[in-house]
Design a protein around this motif. Sequence first.
Motif, PDB file in Angstrom:
ATOM      1  N   HIS A  37     -66.149  47.344  60.234  1.00 56.26           N
ATOM      2  CA  HIS A  37     -66.417  46.059  60.913  1.00 56.26           C
ATOM      3  C   HIS A  37     -67.491  46.237  61.984  1.00 56.26           C
ATOM      4  O   HIS A  37     -68.352  45.375  62.156  1.00 56.26           O
ATOM      5  N   GLU A  40     -70.790  46.525  60.253  1.00 59.03           N
ATOM      6  CA  GLU A  40     -71.190  45.266  59.632  1.00 59.03           C
ATOM      7  C   GLU A  40     -71.707  44.274  60.682  1.00 59.03           C
ATOM      8  O   GLU A  40     -72.729  43.623  60.484  1.00 59.03           O
ATOM      9  N   GLU A  41     -70.987  44.181  61.829  1.00 56.84           N
ATOM     10  CA  GLU A  41     -71.399  43.238  62.869  1.00 56.84           C
ATOM     11  C   GLU A  41     -72.805  43.563  63.371  1.00 56.84           C
ATOM     12  O   GLU A  41     -73.572  42.678  63.726  1.00 56.84           O
ATOM     13  N   GLU A  42     -73.140  44.860  63.386  1.00 55.02           N
ATOM     14  CA  GLU A  42     -74.469  45.249  63.853  1.00 55.02           C
ATOM     15  C   GLU A  42     -75.531  45.103  62.765  1.00 55.02           C
ATOM     16  O   GLU A  42     -76.714  45.321  63.008  1.00 55.02           O
ATOM     17  N   ARG A 105     -63.675  50.448  65.993  1.00 54.97           N
ATOM     18  CA  ARG A 105     -64.718  49.447  65.793  1.00 54.97           C
ATOM     19  C   ARG A 105     -65.926  49.751  66.690  1.00 54.97           C
ATOM     20  O   ARG A 105     -67.071  49.637  66.249  1.00 54.97           O
ATOM     21  N   LYS A 121     -72.145  50.990  73.180  1.00 56.42           N
ATOM     22  CA  LYS A 121     -70.980  50.453  73.885  1.00 56.42           C
ATOM     23  C   LYS A 121     -70.266  51.630  74.533  1.00 56.42           C
ATOM     24  O   LYS A 121     -70.215  52.718  73.971  1.00 56.42           O
TER      25      LYS A 121
ATOM     26  N   PHE B 142     -61.432  37.705  62.885  1.00 58.87           N
ATOM     27  CA  PHE B 142     -62.611  37.164  62.192  1.00 58.87           C
ATOM     28  C   PHE B 142     -62.326  36.782  60.748  1.00 58.87           C
ATOM     29  O   PHE B 142     -62.851  35.799  60.236  1.00 58.87           O
ATOM     30  N   ASP B 167     -67.189  39.545  69.641  1.00 56.94           N
ATOM     31  CA  ASP B 167     -68.449  39.920  69.006  1.00 56.94           C
ATOM     32  C   ASP B 167     -68.252  39.959  67.492  1.00 56.94           C
ATOM     33  O   ASP B 167     -68.240  41.019  66.879  1.00 56.94           O
ATOM     34  N   ASP B 168     -68.060  38.778  66.884  1.00 54.72           N
ATOM     35  CA  ASP B 168     -67.686  38.712  65.468  1.00 54.72           C
ATOM     36  C   ASP B 168     -68.619  37.859  64.619  1.00 54.72           C
ATOM     37  O   ASP B 168     -68.311  37.593  63.460  1.00 54.72           O
ATOM     38  N   ALA B 169     -69.735  37.395  65.167  1.00 57.71           N
ATOM     39  CA  ALA B 169     -70.543  36.384  64.471  1.00 57.71           C
ATOM     40  C   ALA B 169     -70.990  36.826  63.080  1.00 57.71           C
ATOM     41  O   ALA B 169     -70.860  36.078  62.111  1.00 57.71           O
ATOM     42  N   VAL B 170     -71.491  38.058  62.974  1.00 59.88           N
ATOM     43  CA  VAL B 170     -72.002  38.518  61.678  1.00 59.88           C
ATOM     44  C   VAL B 170     -70.853  38.665  60.685  1.00 59.88           C
ATOM     45  O   VAL B 170     -70.961  38.298  59.510  1.00 59.88           O
ATOM     46  N   LEU B 171     -69.729  39.193  61.180  1.00 59.94           N
ATOM     47  CA  LEU B 171     -68.561  39.388  60.312  1.00 59.94           C
ATOM     48  C   LEU B 171     -68.090  38.060  59.733  1.00 59.94           C
ATOM     49  O   LEU B 171     -67.765  37.964  58.548  1.00 59.94           O
ATOM     50  N   ASN B 174     -70.675  36.635  57.206  1.00 64.16           N
ATOM     51  CA  ASN B 174     -70.657  37.301  55.906  1.00 64.16           C
ATOM     52  C   ASN B 174     -69.475  36.879  55.034  1.00 64.16           C
ATOM     53  O   ASN B 174     -69.397  37.244  53.871  1.00 64.16           O
ATOM     54  N   ARG B 175     -68.508  36.156  55.614  1.00 67.10           N
ATOM     55  CA  ARG B 175     -67.291  35.838  54.872  1.00 67.10           C
ATOM     56  C   ARG B 175     -67.095  34.329  54.659  1.00 67.10           C
ATOM     57  O   ARG B 175     -66.013  33.900  54.287  1.00 67.10           O
TER      58      ARG B 175
END
Lengths: 124, 634
Positions: A37, A40-42, A105, A121, B142, B167-171, B174-175
């Motif tokens: 996760h 993926e977020e990055e 994460r 981070k 998310f 901080d979950d926007a991309v996750l 993508n779904r």
Amino acid sequence: MSECRGPVDQDDDVPCVHVRCLGARDAEPEWVAYLEHGLEEEGVPWLVEFDAADDSVAAAHGAALESALKIGVSVHETRIVVHHKQLPDDEPVFDVSEVTASDARDLGSNAARLAKGTPLKSLD
Amino acid sequence: MAYTAGVDIGNSSTEVALLQTSADGTHEFVASALYRTTGLKGTKKNVPGVVNAISRAADSAGIDVAEIDRVLLNEAAPVIGDVAMETITETVITESTMIGHDPSTPGGVGLGQGTSVEITADRADHDPDEPVVVLVPETVDFAVAAGLVNDWVDEGYDVAGAIVQRDDAVLIHNRIDVEIPIVDEVSELDKIPRGQPTAVEVAPQATGKSIDELSNPYGIATVFDLSPEETQKIIPVARALVGNKSAVVIKTPSGDVEERTIPAGKLQIINERGSTAEVPVDEGADVIMETVMDNWPVADVQGESGSNIGGMLNRARASMAEVTGQAVDSIEIRDIVAVDTLIPQEVEGSVAGEFSMESAVALAAMVKTQQLPMQQIADGIESELDTEVIIQGVEANMAVLGSLTTPGTDVPVAILDMGGGSTDAAYMNTDKEIDSIHLSGAGDMVTMLIDSELGLDDRDLAEAVKKFPSAKVQTLFSIREEDGTVDFLDDPVDPSLFGRTVLLEDDGGMRPVPVSKSPEEIRRIRRRAKRRVFVKNAERALNLITPTESIRQIPFVVMVGRSSLDFEIPEMISDALAEYGIVCGRANVRGEMGPRNAVATGLVLSHIGGGSYLDFELPAELSTSLERTPAKTN
């Protein structure tokens, strides 16, 4: 090295972070999902491999050597190691035992950020 | 053997030059030393610092302190500089009207508008014809959030965008099955009003573009169908969002955004002819400086009571009164320097730490009194060291003598003494007559400007930003300097510095700058602050000090003082003065001390009549010690 999975297929040429799960295949630690996760977020591609070796640091460095992004990660039970190709093989960037879900994460994010060149981070 | 120590008590450091006189009458400097000034310059608290600095010099010369026959003190210039900042605009945003922050990884792309709705809300309560913007609190995972978005869409709702706490926007992006803009890391999601018209915009990735609808007042007006009056009010919102990669704007019914000008007080500038000019501080630095120079020489400056400016000027007066024991109203402010600046300030009513740039005026003031109580310091040193202490000369004059030991200099010469609190200048003509001037504005003002413009709120860090070049840590093994050159390191950097902007300290250390500014931006802000204070003051000082009021007449300008040790200030001034055909450079006192030790060296030279160090006869007024206070009775 055996099977691979992740958003990147092994035959794909996309540069990616190599994540290596140690130990038996059926014992895949749940932390890998959290790690993914973070990656993926990055927005950084990655590849998960399985390996029977038991030295986390060596496995992470080995993964880094194979990664076109120079970043390798190993996951063994509750220990996650993030390594960089250019670092001495016994001095990983992060070596965290007893990880929590959020640590995993964040380590995934940091592995991605090492590839992107953005500030990491802090783990606490 | 006889030993003479020249001691210069400066604002921040106390310097010593130690001279050995042999039996045959030849003089030689044998040691120099530096120690921080204890207490406020010109007060009795300076004594421990002086004693310490002298002991250090004696140590490095290999003699005992008791062997020093006499100590020469400078009469410190009776000036104190102080700096202050006055904000003159303020953006007030009541209720959560905008979110302008820049999460590192927003999701999706484009502009979406709809009514703000909790993602877990009962869909039956909403009209399927009305587009919605869903709010995802941190309690919703998310994967669950993505599932819910798909549910909304499956049931025929138009989901136009999402605002996410974690901080979950991309996750999430993508779904889900729809392409919508998603802004994440909105820490105070609970402050966002529900059921209000909301717009979300994310700039396309990998294009280098920033948002273009919500940063445009007419774009916001189009989205929310605003009247011309309402459009005027949202200008600060649009301005605060310029350059962002993502943004959210919410129209609240009673929401109110306004930018207002704070009454910043007035300055009264009284010149030596007795007339008074009044300038409102909010007219800006240029108007203030013009008024100051039109009224030169300035006799006093007063600030409107109750305003920040008034408070600052009174503070400077009060501390000077305390030092000298004079009445507060007899202390005069002889110069001020004003600089326009912008300060990032947290918007009131923000939900994710948004900032707006507020205008401000920075002021440095210089307070002058009759004379500092130097005799008290002299007595203190005399009783500590049991040696003769002489107040040998005036600081500016001694600085000129010391600076003239710089190889390649000759009279007429001007020196620029750039310290922390004030910029001083002195001019020696061919008849060896010296004229001097003290101007406000120096290193401390530069530090204040850097501190506020970068929004650091940390004086110590701002001081470091002023002193050291910055760089970007690009990889674990390389840094990119301000000019773009890349340096490779032998050892990997600490991971906590990775990807960050750092300061390259003298000892090879790297200090992270905890604001998201590139080295280029830091360099621009740092150099602009230095130029506005030092280059401006150098020109001002030299123009005022030359007899002909034309700086072209000065062949030599020598820079001394703490700020001339800076890595770029001397070259910036040299550069600015080059167009007048002036040789301007950093002093090299005695050919070895650099810009340090000029006053301490000058004190010793004035006592011995120049020795072999100056190739001219010193006029009597430069070589006799001062007798300004009644001699002490034993």
